[in-house]
Design an enzyme around this catalytic site. Structure first.
Site, PDB file in Angstrom:
ATOM      1  N   ASP A 306     -43.534  51.291 -78.606  1.00  0.00           N
ATOM      2  CA  ASP A 306     -43.272  49.863 -78.626  1.00  0.00           C
ATOM      3  C   ASP A 306     -44.615  49.133 -78.724  1.00  0.00           C
ATOM      4  O   ASP A 306     -45.690  49.752 -78.667  1.00  0.00           O
ATOM      5  CB  ASP A 306     -42.490  49.448 -77.374  1.00  0.00           C
ATOM      6  CG  ASP A 306     -41.619  48.223 -77.607  1.00  0.00           C
ATOM      7  OD1 ASP A 306     -41.966  47.403 -78.485  1.00  0.00           O
ATOM      8  OD2 ASP A 306     -40.615  48.065 -76.909  1.00  0.00           O
ATOM      9  N   GLU A 512     -36.958  39.284 -73.849  1.00  0.00           N
ATOM     10  CA  GLU A 512     -37.622  40.256 -72.983  1.00  0.00           C
ATOM     11  C   GLU A 512     -37.791  39.728 -71.564  1.00  0.00           C
ATOM     12  O   GLU A 512     -36.873  39.133 -70.994  1.00  0.00           O
ATOM     13  CB  GLU A 512     -38.916  40.738 -73.627  1.00  0.00           C
ATOM     14  CG  GLU A 512     -38.659  41.415 -74.974  1.00  0.00           C
ATOM     15  CD  GLU A 512     -39.855  42.128 -75.559  1.00  0.00           C
ATOM     16  OE1 GLU A 512     -40.554  42.852 -74.820  1.00  0.00           O
ATOM     17  OE2 GLU A 512     -40.090  41.991 -76.783  1.00  0.00           O
TER      18      GLU A 512
END
Length: 645
Positions: A306, A512
């Site tokens: 990521d 997020e």
């Protein structure tokens, strides 16, 4: 003296020798895949191999960097675009400029450009924005997901990009998690079925394909990415990037199954999660990344980190970068997403390979996997994009598909204060109606996070679409007066003789960790709108949110309640169902709690006491028949309501 025939023969021999010298096996698409990979890798230096493992952000990329550092991949993060409201042509030109730099390097290895197309091509102006996954899970319609994948692939290809960081196959077990809207369901079986988006994105896997081999069916398809491996939806208290505490059996039974389905369908790449499993960072977990994903599941695509994922192996992040590089690469990560400081990674990894800290065999495994995906998807044959797909971006066909998805993702939670007096469907011919709420005329709120910008934006200037207010106005009879007031007081509502009100409220965009919430409330203006309006006139409340939110205190005064999730650009789909042109069919794919202190609470838990249970959803069915008699039309609508758990 040579005769003319001898000279001609000599000329042919020279030609044959030169032709043989020019022939390169890895550039020949007729050669077997493994032969091409082997030939190319045999020609590569360590510097070129490490370059292939490096993915950098578009803002740092240039043709010179692509060529000189042998960069294997570029990405656009959220909001990273060629320019404001950039056209498909601008995107194609930008991608091609970088690609030309990559293929001008010694071996001419094309780069692969990736982007977060997580609910349509959401970074791009004028793209079709589909409902977020939390709504798509409600549909329980894998075939719909496959069509959405195919449409998304065409729109991504319209901008010259061949790689999408989608789908997210997290199993969200706690709606306090800020990424819960990226999850299809709390139930792994629904998430598994939704992996049908992968053959939509990539194409149908050929029947003779070996398990785990990546597959991308040409220029109309894109490489997909199953993420985030593994357990990202099960973190403690739903805290983003936190620790998932669960035994091995639980991890395999809840969080792993969708990866098996993704690999069976030929997914090209897998992205590793920021989160930890029982205290061990996933980006450093060799047992799961190499031992389970690569060896046991036979995954042959490449594993990608990521954004700055290896930096987070240490606490604080980046505090011991050589250790992060070592642990991340040895764990089995093949491509490292390095948006900001790629040269440090290249230097550190080079040093560790030369000092035998990281074996050359690990580098070769990573590069072999990356090249396999690039060869399979035809990048070597077609590295340069063109504008032939530009008309697919935001096409009417795709918007109609998104509108269908919106209709199927709506969940009717309440319809009437008594079963025999339903409010929905709403009358199109009511004399005067009221539309209320901060989310009624706000495309940005409708689309949520990961839309144009990473955190999403508010307002109606972000992209092209239809707000719920606009949809209502288009749907009602021309004689109906539609009054919009974002947050009216009770006196205004009582004195204007409205037939009913449509109250559209919810959460503001987030992504997020910025979406992590301990209270899960709608906005204060939304709460006020419900109180001021629903006590004064019949109302349907439409909740626009990325997850279940606190709604129990208001249910009694609400006549009808609809969960619309984050529907995207096609708000007309909401009006289609509110006014009865289509019936409600959606069933909750996650539990709607009563109070936040019940969380985490999922179907099957011993303390299960929901406001609306997993699988709940009222349905409306209708038949329309038009009779004509002496120039008059009589519309007979037969409605049948029932509740299905």
């Amino acid at each position: 003296m040579f005769s003319i025939s001898h000279m001609f023969l000599l000329f042919l021999c020279f030609n044959a020798a030169f032709a043989k010298a020019d022939y390169v096996k890895y550039k020949d698409p007729k050669q077997p895949l493994n032969a091409r990979i082997k030939d190319l890798m045999g020609r590569m230096t360590l510097e070129e191999k490490i370059g292939q493992m490096t993915q950098i952000e578009k803002k740092l990329a240039s043709p010179e960097i692509m060529k000189n550092s042998f960069i294997g991949s570029v990405l656009s993060g959220g909001g990273s675009v060629p320019g404001p409201k950039a056209s498909a042509e601008s995107w194609v030109n930008m991608v091609n400029e970088l690609q030309k730099g990559a293929i001008s390097s010694r071996l001419g290895i094309p780069m692969i450009y990736g982007i977060d197309a997580v609910h349509g091509h959401n970074n791009v102006y004028n793209a079709t924005i589909f409902p977020h996954n939390v709504g798509l899970g409600v549909t329980r319609d894998p075939e719909l997901l496959k069509r959405i994948g195919a449409a998304t692939a065409l729109e991504v290809r319209a901008t010259g990009i061949p790689y999408a960081f989608a789908p997210c196959i997290a199993v969200c077990r706690d709606p306090r998690w800020g990424r819960c809207y990226e999850s299809y369901s709390e139930d792994h079986k629904i998430v598994q079925s939704m992996t049908e988006i992968i053959p939509g994105l990539q194409g149908d896997l050929p029947s003779n394909s070996r398990k785990g081999i990546p597959f991308v069916a040409g220029k109309t398809k894109v490489a997909a990415c199953a993420k985030h491996f593994v357990g990202d939806g099960g973190t403690t208290r739903g805290i983003d990037e936190n620790n998932t505490v669960i035994d091995y059996k639980g991890l395999l039974n809840i969080h792993m199954p969708a990866y098996l389905d993704s690999i069976r369908k030929g997914v090209a790449t897998v992205m590793v999660s920021y989160s930890s499993w029982n205290g061990d960072k996933m980006h450093a977990n060799k047992d799961l990344v190499t031992g389970f994903l690569k060896n046991k599941l036979k995954f042959r695509g490449f594993v990608i980190s990521d954004w700055q994922g290896i930096d987070r192996i240490t606490d604080p992040p980046h505090s011991n970068y050589p250790l992060s590089v070592q642990q991340g690469v040895l764990a089995g990560i093949d491509m490292i997403m390095l948006p900001e400081n790629f040269q440090e990674f290249i230097d550190d990894l080079t040093t560790q390979v030369k000092n035998n800290i990281i074996p050359m065999s690990r580098i070769d495994d990573a590069v072999r996997r990356i090249l396999r995906v690039k060869f399979v998807m035809g990048l070597f044959e077609n590295p340069i994009a063109d504008n032939s797909f530009a008309n697919h971006l935001g096409s009417q066909e795709h918007r109609e598909l998104a509108r269908e998805a919106v209709r199927k993702s709506l969940v009717l939670l309440k319809n009437g204060k008594s079963p025999n007096r339903p409010l929905l469907p709403l009358s199109k011919k009511a004399p005067k109606i009221l539309v209320v709420g901060s989310h009624a005329d706000n495309l940005g709120y409708q689309c949520g996070g990961w839309t144009i910008e990473w955190q999403g934006v508010q307002g109606n200037d972000l992209t092209v679409g239809t707000t719920i207010l606009s949809a209502v106005k288009k749907t009602v009879d021309p004689s109906t007066q539609v009054v919009y007031s974002e947050n009216p007081d009770t006196n205004f509502v009582k004195t204007n003789k409205f037939s009913y009100a449509v109250v559209v409220v919810g959460e503001v965009p987030y992504a997020e960790m910025f979406g992590d919430s301990t209270n899960l409330t709608i906005t204060e203006t939304g709460q006020n709108a419900i109180k001021n309006v629903c006590g004064a006139v019949k109302c349907v409340v439409v909740v626009v949110s990325g997850r279940p939110v606190v709604i129990e205190p208001y249910v009694a005064q609400i006549d009808a309640l609809v969960a619309a999730w984050l529907p995207g650009t096609e708000g007309q789909g909401v009006a289609d169902v509110l006014f009865g042109d289509y019936g409600f069919t959606g069933k909750l794919a996650r539990t709607w709690f009563r109070r936040v202190d019940q969380l985490p609470m999922n179907v099957g838990d011993s303390h299960y006491d929901p406001l609306f249970a997993f699988g709940f959803g009222l349905t409306t069915k209708y038949v329309t028949t038009i009779f004509k008699n002496i120039g008059f039309e009589y519309l007979i609508i037969t409605m049948k309501f029932n509740m299905e758990n």
